[in-house]
Design a protein around this motif. Sequence first.
Motif, PDB file in Angstrom:
ATOM      1  N   ASP A 176       0.860  -1.182   0.000  1.00 33.50           N
ATOM      2  CA  ASP A 176       0.000   0.000   0.000  1.00 33.50           C
ATOM      3  C   ASP A 176       0.900   1.237   0.000  1.00 33.50           C
ATOM      4  O   ASP A 176       1.653   1.464   0.951  1.00 33.50           O
ATOM      5  N   ALA A 177       0.831   1.998  -1.078  1.00 32.58           N
ATOM      6  CA  ALA A 177       1.737   3.138  -1.232  1.00 32.58           C
ATOM      7  C   ALA A 177       1.245   4.383  -0.515  1.00 32.58           C
ATOM      8  O   ALA A 177       1.924   5.405  -0.497  1.00 32.58           O
ATOM      9  N   LYS A 178       0.079   4.282   0.081  1.00 31.74           N
ATOM     10  CA  LYS A 178      -0.519   5.479   0.698  1.00 31.74           C
ATOM     11  C   LYS A 178       0.440   6.080   1.739  1.00 31.74           C
ATOM     12  O   LYS A 178       0.913   5.375   2.635  1.00 31.74           O
ATOM     13  N   GLY A 179       0.727   7.354   1.569  1.00 34.10           N
ATOM     14  CA  GLY A 179       1.546   8.057   2.548  1.00 34.10           C
ATOM     15  C   GLY A 179       3.033   7.769   2.463  1.00 34.10           C
ATOM     16  O   GLY A 179       3.812   8.333   3.219  1.00 34.10           O
ATOM     17  N   LEU A 180       3.438   6.872   1.583  1.00 32.34           N
ATOM     18  CA  LEU A 180       4.872   6.582   1.471  1.00 32.34           C
ATOM     19  C   LEU A 180       5.510   7.554   0.486  1.00 32.34           C
ATOM     20  O   LEU A 180       4.940   7.817  -0.567  1.00 32.34           O
ATOM     21  N   ASN A 181       6.694   8.074   0.791  1.00 31.16           N
ATOM     22  CA  ASN A 181       7.374   8.848  -0.243  1.00 31.16           C
ATOM     23  C   ASN A 181       8.088   7.872  -1.164  1.00 31.16           C
ATOM     24  O   ASN A 181       8.168   6.675  -0.898  1.00 31.16           O
ATOM     25  N   TYR A 182       8.604   8.399  -2.279  1.00 36.61           N
ATOM     26  CA  TYR A 182       9.090   7.470  -3.300  1.00 36.61           C
ATOM     27  C   TYR A 182      10.234   6.618  -2.799  1.00 36.61           C
ATOM     28  O   TYR A 182      10.345   5.456  -3.149  1.00 36.61           O
ATOM     29  N   ARG A 183      11.060   7.191  -1.953  1.00 36.54           N
ATOM     30  CA  ARG A 183      12.233   6.432  -1.542  1.00 36.54           C
ATOM     31  C   ARG A 183      11.847   5.236  -0.672  1.00 36.54           C
ATOM     32  O   ARG A 183      12.363   4.131  -0.833  1.00 36.54           O
ATOM     33  N   GLU A 184      10.887   5.490   0.214  1.00 37.96           N
ATOM     34  CA  GLU A 184      10.409   4.381   1.070  1.00 37.96           C
ATOM     35  C   GLU A 184       9.729   3.302   0.225  1.00 37.96           C
ATOM     36  O   GLU A 184       9.967   2.109   0.402  1.00 37.96           O
ATOM     37  N   LEU A 185       8.887   3.784  -0.694  1.00 37.49           N
ATOM     38  CA  LEU A 185       8.150   2.829  -1.522  1.00 37.49           C
ATOM     39  C   LEU A 185       9.111   1.972  -2.350  1.00 37.49           C
ATOM     40  O   LEU A 185       9.004   0.736  -2.383  1.00 37.49           O
ATOM     41  N   ASN A 186      10.080   2.629  -2.998  1.00 32.87           N
ATOM     42  CA  ASN A 186      10.990   1.885  -3.867  1.00 32.87           C
ATOM     43  C   ASN A 186      11.900   0.966  -3.068  1.00 32.87           C
ATOM     44  O   ASN A 186      12.265  -0.119  -3.517  1.00 32.87           O
ATOM     45  N   GLU A 187      12.234   1.398  -1.859  1.00 35.70           N
ATOM     46  CA  GLU A 187      13.036   0.551  -0.984  1.00 35.70           C
ATOM     47  C   GLU A 187      12.275  -0.753  -0.718  1.00 35.70           C
ATOM     48  O   GLU A 187      12.834  -1.851  -0.788  1.00 35.70           O
ATOM     49  N   ARG A 188      10.975  -0.628  -0.463  1.00 38.19           N
ATOM     50  CA  ARG A 188      10.161  -1.831  -0.207  1.00 38.19           C
ATOM     51  C   ARG A 188      10.089  -2.725  -1.428  1.00 38.19           C
ATOM     52  O   ARG A 188      10.129  -3.947  -1.318  1.00 38.19           O
ATOM     53  N   ILE A 189       9.948  -2.071  -2.607  1.00 36.69           N
ATOM     54  CA  ILE A 189       9.851  -2.873  -3.835  1.00 36.69           C
ATOM     55  C   ILE A 189      11.168  -3.616  -4.070  1.00 36.69           C
ATOM     56  O   ILE A 189      11.182  -4.825  -4.305  1.00 36.69           O
ATOM     57  N   HIS A 190      12.278  -2.897  -3.969  1.00 37.40           N
ATOM     58  CA  HIS A 190      13.589  -3.534  -4.188  1.00 37.40           C
ATOM     59  C   HIS A 190      13.818  -4.657  -3.187  1.00 37.40           C
ATOM     60  O   HIS A 190      14.355  -5.715  -3.522  1.00 37.40           O
ATOM     61  N   ASP A 191      13.414  -4.397  -1.968  1.00 41.13           N
ATOM     62  CA  ASP A 191      13.534  -5.393  -0.909  1.00 41.13           C
ATOM     63  C   ASP A 191      12.784  -6.679  -1.262  1.00 41.13           C
ATOM     64  O   ASP A 191      13.322  -7.780  -1.190  1.00 41.13           O
ATOM     65  N   ALA A 192      11.523  -6.477  -1.662  1.00 38.81           N
ATOM     66  CA  ALA A 192      10.691  -7.629  -1.999  1.00 38.81           C
ATOM     67  C   ALA A 192      11.275  -8.381  -3.191  1.00 38.81           C
ATOM     68  O   ALA A 192      11.356  -9.614  -3.193  1.00 38.81           O
ATOM     69  N   VAL A 193      11.717  -7.622  -4.202  1.00 45.62           N
ATOM     70  CA  VAL A 193      12.252  -8.271  -5.407  1.00 45.62           C
ATOM     71  C   VAL A 193      13.525  -9.046  -5.067  1.00 45.62           C
ATOM     72  O   VAL A 193      13.725 -10.163  -5.537  1.00 45.62           O
ATOM     73  N   SER A 194      14.346  -8.469  -4.203  1.00 46.76           N
ATOM     74  CA  SER A 194      15.588  -9.181  -3.873  1.00 46.76           C
ATOM     75  C   SER A 194      15.291 -10.447  -3.065  1.00 46.76           C
ATOM     76  O   SER A 194      16.096 -11.371  -3.033  1.00 46.76           O
ATOM     77  N   LYS A 195      14.123 -10.489  -2.434  1.00 46.22           N
ATOM     78  CA  LYS A 195      13.756 -11.706  -1.694  1.00 46.22           C
ATOM     79  C   LYS A 195      13.078 -12.730  -2.603  1.00 46.22           C
ATOM     80  O   LYS A 195      12.665 -13.794  -2.145  1.00 46.22           O
ATOM     81  N   GLY A 196      12.923 -12.377  -3.877  1.00 49.79           N
ATOM     82  CA  GLY A 196      12.402 -13.356  -4.824  1.00 49.79           C
ATOM     83  C   GLY A 196      10.922 -13.230  -5.146  1.00 49.79           C
ATOM     84  O   GLY A 196      10.382 -14.050  -5.879  1.00 49.79           O
ATOM     85  N   VAL A 197      10.258 -12.208  -4.615  1.00 49.73           N
ATOM     86  CA  VAL A 197       8.848 -12.005  -4.965  1.00 49.73           C
ATOM     87  C   VAL A 197       8.758 -11.724  -6.458  1.00 49.73           C
ATOM     88  O   VAL A 197       9.563 -10.961  -6.997  1.00 49.73           O
ATOM     89  N   ASP A 198       7.820 -12.381  -7.164  1.00 51.37           N
ATOM     90  CA  ASP A 198       7.813 -12.115  -8.598  1.00 51.37           C
ATOM     91  C   ASP A 198       6.581 -11.377  -9.102  1.00 51.37           C
ATOM     92  O   ASP A 198       6.471 -11.096 -10.289  1.00 51.37           O
ATOM     93  N   GLU A 199       5.668 -11.023  -8.195  1.00 51.68           N
ATOM     94  CA  GLU A 199       4.566 -10.166  -8.627  1.00 51.68           C
ATOM     95  C   GLU A 199       4.133  -9.293  -7.460  1.00 51.68           C
ATOM     96  O   GLU A 199       3.920  -9.789  -6.353  1.00 51.68           O
ATOM     97  N   ILE A 200       4.053  -8.002  -7.714  1.00 51.43           N
ATOM     98  CA  ILE A 200       3.675  -7.080  -6.640  1.00 51.43           C
ATOM     99  C   ILE A 200       2.530  -6.194  -7.123  1.00 51.43           C
ATOM    100  O   ILE A 200       2.597  -5.617  -8.208  1.00 51.43           O
ATOM    101  N   ASP A 201       1.467  -6.111  -6.305  1.00 50.10           N
ATOM    102  CA  ASP A 201       0.408  -5.143  -6.570  1.00 50.10           C
ATOM    103  C   ASP A 201       0.704  -3.899  -5.742  1.00 50.10           C
ATOM    104  O   ASP A 201       0.874  -3.990  -4.521  1.00 50.10           O
ATOM    105  N   LEU A 202       0.779  -2.772  -6.413  1.00 46.02           N
ATOM    106  CA  LEU A 202       1.017  -1.521  -5.689  1.00 46.02           C
ATOM    107  C   LEU A 202      -0.288  -0.745  -5.715  1.00 46.02           C
ATOM    108  O   LEU A 202      -0.765  -0.363  -6.794  1.00 46.02           O
ATOM    109  N   VAL A 203      -0.879  -0.521  -4.543  1.00 47.32           N
ATOM    110  CA  VAL A 203      -2.165   0.181  -4.527  1.00 47.32           C
ATOM    111  C   VAL A 203      -1.997   1.566  -3.926  1.00 47.32           C
ATOM    112  O   VAL A 203      -1.031   1.844  -3.209  1.00 47.32           O
TER     113      VAL A 203
END
Lengths: 245, 500
Positions: free
Chosen positions: A4-31
């Motif tokens: 949930d991107a609500k209230g996150l600035n871009y750096r926090e949001l992208n950090e979470r995405i990179h984190d998830a991707v590096s853990k092997g997640v292969d599909e992310i819904d960003l709402v």
Amino acid sequence: MKIDAKGLNYRELNERIHDAVSKGVDEIDLVNVLGQRYIGTGLDREVTLNIYGTPGSDLGAFMDGPKINVFGSGQDDIGNTMNSGSIVIHGDAGNVVGLSMRTGKIFVKGSVGYRAGIHMKAYQDQCPVMVVGGKAGDFLGEYMAGGKLILLGIFKKEKDQVAGRYIATGMHGGVIYIRGGVNKNQVGRDVAVEEVTDEEKAEIRGEIEEFCRHFGITRIDDIMASPFVRLSPKSSRPYGKLYAY
Amino acid sequence: MRMIPPEFIVKIDDTCIKCKRCVNECSFGALKFENDRVVADHEKCVACHRCTAFCPTYAIKVEKFPMSFKDNALWGQDILKGLWKQAESGAKILTGAGNDKPYPIFWDRMVLDACQVTNPSIDPLREPMELRTYIGKKPDKLEFWQDKKGDIKLTTVMEPQIKLETPIIFAGMSYGAVSLNVQLILAKAARELGTIMNTGEGGLPQELADYKDNIVVQCASGRFGVDLSYLNSCAAVEIKIGQGAKPGIGGHLPGEKVTEEISRTRRIPSGTDAISPAPHHDIYSIEDLRQLIYALKEATRYKKPIGVKIAAVHNVAAIASGVVRAGADILTIDGFRGGTGASPQVIRDHVGIPIELALARVDEQLRKEGIRHMASIIASGGIRQSADVLKAIALGADAVAIGTAALISMGCHLCQKCHTGLCAWGIATQKPELVKRLKVEEGVRRLVNMIKAWNLEIKEILGALGVNSIESLRGSRERLRGVDLDEVYLDVLGIKPAGR
Ligand code: SF4
Ligand code: SF4
């Protein structure tokens, strides 16, 4: 996975995405995405990002592999210098879409702003493709060096021109297809504008079918029935004669 | 009839032993062996002096063609020749290397201080002298924390820095403008010296991959070879906005120079022009620049400093302030004497301002705004010797970048024909038979030697100034004085006249 991107600035949001991707997640819904920049920028895996809302500029910049679907409109610099992957925009896109993209595909259901497809490049079997369903602003495909840009003009007002001024100025590679055609005075002078034959139409049908599939468009035969023009450079050396040694 | 007289005349005297070395070495086709003797085509000679360097008997001499034009202060010889060339071709005149016009050289109108009696100088042979320099954004303030044992720890998170063992780095010169051997020499020498080289805008040849910690990669308007592995194979990324030799214009690497290998690093088909548009088409404002700086920071996960290189132009101080506020960690300012692989002569010789004035103004402006620590400043464009390095640092630079001087160490004789791709010294060429003339190991040895010599001279002068680190000279304009400069220039440079 969902973020949930609500209230996150871009750096926090992208950090979470990179984190998830590096853990092997292969599909992310960003709402609840609301203007956060750089989503997908610098990702180098074949992860799928489904974005609900309006992502900010430089979506997918420098990316290498991800599949990004935007269920909304995008802002500027989408797919900036991207190396591979795909970006599918279910609304409109801002200025400078696909600047210097090297391979991969961008599909925009609606219209794109100024400077779309500037300096797209191709090398050996790497060939970027961009298909736009609506219209394009000025400077479409300027300095284009390779790749394929298809402008369909299906989602626009009858009276609107499909593309703006200064199309393909400085083009020295690649090809632009425009459904419905353009006036010669909209096009750079080193560019050849020719009618597309039926055989050639068949060659680009695959890309247009893919476009229609993404957006649930069924009237593909209608679209293909209209006349298309092809813009291609007269020379791969537009500036060859400008200099004395 | 010949409208344009030759520039040089090649004289071969009777000590010639007919070894034909000169004929083989001349890459411009000025020498032939005919009827049992060496014959010169004077018009083709560019005075690169490759032949004289190889002639075993000093039989061959290159002289200025002794043709006297009627003296004319307005219509100089070079102007006449340029007009004839244009009347012939209808084209822009292209040239290489740096601006050679007799504009004032401010380095030569500034002198350094030294200690006498009242404060002792330092002997660099006896005392350690620190040349180490850190490049990158510095924090607004440092915060510390004391743990239970009483140890002091730094709590401020530092932005990424590049550690340099000398304040001299190598300027961006692309693979395409220079040969692969030149880039290899720069990379190897950079590693040996503890400094960095810059790929220019032509991508990163795979042969350089091992040297990534000593490489700055460029992201220029053409985006050639720019992808994630490129952006992460480096010590820093530099956004190239402009270049001193050609401010405000893009670059065209002509198709004939786009060989197979170059096409691979630039990732474009061989034989097509490699066109760098004049602006980056995603940067039309300072806000846009900020967006690209942060796109690159995102793409490198905030692990690398992001630099911005601009040409020194009239409003450079205001532009620099914008660039620093946009988030650049390193600001490179390239003065109008900077070299080029190819530039229209009219731009090279008439656009931009001297680096000395630009540097002084930028440093002052950033200090005034309280943002000088937010970026390191690299000065380039006409740095010729160690004295220029010291003067640049006293004017406020963190480090300097050298291009031409590095090439000269490898053998460049400044014939200014880089744009022809025929460089007889194997530097600005892609022809395999010419490229191999420049031996990598020999080039590394010579370049490393030159910088080591500069380092020694810099230490010598620091000692004379009574300081023991380059840091202590940085921005210390009190240690500079102007000679033969009027009040306006003294004011712009922020220095006093000699005698005061
Ligand atoms: S290199 Fe010297 S000696 Fe040999 S042919 Fe040329 S001029 Fe004669
Ligand atoms: S690099 Fe080569 S062509 Fe260019 S000035 Fe030096 S010697 Fe001449």
